[in-house]
Design an enzyme around this catalytic site. Structure first.
Site, PDB file in Angstrom:
ATOM      1  N   GLU A   1       0.790  -1.303   0.101  1.00  0.00           N
ATOM      2  CA  GLU A   1      -0.149   0.074  -0.006  1.00  0.00           C
ATOM      3  C   GLU A   1       0.919   1.178  -0.108  1.00  0.00           C
ATOM      4  OE1 GLU A   1      -3.486   2.106   2.717  1.00  0.00           O
ATOM      5  OE2 GLU A   1      -2.294   0.690   3.678  1.00  0.00           O
TER       6      GLU A   1
ATOM      7  N   GLU B   1     -11.720   2.519   6.019  1.00  0.00           N
ATOM      8  CA  GLU B   1     -10.920   2.847   6.834  1.00  0.00           C
ATOM      9  C   GLU B   1     -10.811   4.143   7.157  1.00  0.00           C
ATOM     10  OE1 GLU B   1      -6.343   1.106   7.136  1.00  0.00           O
ATOM     11  OE2 GLU B   1      -6.594   2.572   5.679  1.00  0.00           O
TER      12      GLU B   1
END
Length: 262
Positions: free
Chosen positions: A143, A244
């Site tokens: 990520e 998130e």
């Protein structure tokens, strides 16, 4: 229709962690994700998943010493053996929890450190992780993270992450496209989704969302998420979209944006 996973690290802070599974299920979520499960036995978390009819979408491999500010060890010279142990532990938990995607965090690099050395270690470690995960049918995801939230994070851009995946050329190594981080670093979200979703060697293995710039609900801030959800659907993405974000007030009270998709 997009499928959403509640991120239990950030959402439902009004509940103890193990009680967040039931809260997410009551609100209509069919899946969950979180940063780390390692404070609990895998079997204990599996029971919460099963009792609430939830799918585990994703979690992270151990990131080093989080309490001391470490944010991953995959690119850190001298930590290779620890990284291998972290992958082993992550895969052990995944075998019980049932998720097919495991995120390994790159880690931090200081300005006076050699980026080429870190990159070489990163590629070597990712190659190992992908090979081990392949035995279990699991995809490793990496990520890019913005350096406003995590100063010094090694991996920041989508194109850089895709290039790394291309170099390793493992079918089970993909990019975790966090729209919040990408908007802060690069912008031009829609074009990057179109560019990367169908890449033959890497592509997008997981997507996460949050409002920009405060990281609250996706209906707060500068991004047009209904448009992006429609685009993601049209590009054929079949995985979960991880929520998130940090609820601005109560988690359940802020889920009005989710109702059209339930």
């Amino acid at each position: 229709m997009p499928k959403f996973a509640a991120n239990l690290t950030m959402m439902y802070p009004e509940h103890a962690f193990l009680d967040r599974f039931a809260a997410a299920a009551r609100d209509g979520f069919e899946a969950v994700e979180f940063l780390f499960p390692y404070d609990f036995e895998a079997s204990e978390i599996k029971t919460r998943l099963t009792d609430n009819g939830l799918t585990q979408a994703l979690f992270n491999a151990p990131p080093g010493d989080w309490s001391k500010g470490e944010r991953g060890i995959a690119s850190l010279p001298g930590r290779e053996e620890e990284f291998r142990q972290s992958v082993e532990k992550g895969l052990e938990y995944a075998a019980t929890l049932g998720n097919k995607k495991l995120h390994v965090m790159a880690g931090l690099i200081a300005r006076n450190q050699n980026r080429d050395e870190h990159r070489a270690i990163y590629l070597k470690n990712l190659e190992y992780a992908a090979k081990e995960a392949q035995k279990a049918g699991i995809t490793i995801v990496i990520e890019p993270i913005n350096t406003r939230d995590i100063p010094g994070f090694f991996l920041n851009r989508q194109d850089e992450a895709q290039q790394i995946c291309d170099e390793i050329n493992a079918k089970n190594l993909q990019v975790q496209f966090d729209i919040y981080h990408c908007q802060i670093v690069e912008g031009d979200i829609a074009m990057k989704l179109k560019r990367d979703m169908k890449r033959p060697n890497a592509g997008i293995g997981h997507i996460q969302i949050a409002g920009v710039p405060e990281r609250h609900e996706p209906d707060i801030g500068e991004l047009n998420y209904p448009y992006l959800f429609e685009l993601i659907d049209s590009l054929g993405y079949e995985g979960f979209i991880g929520c998130e974000y940090k609820p601005k007030a109560g988690t359940s009270e802020g889920l009005g944006w989710l109702k059209p998709y339930l």
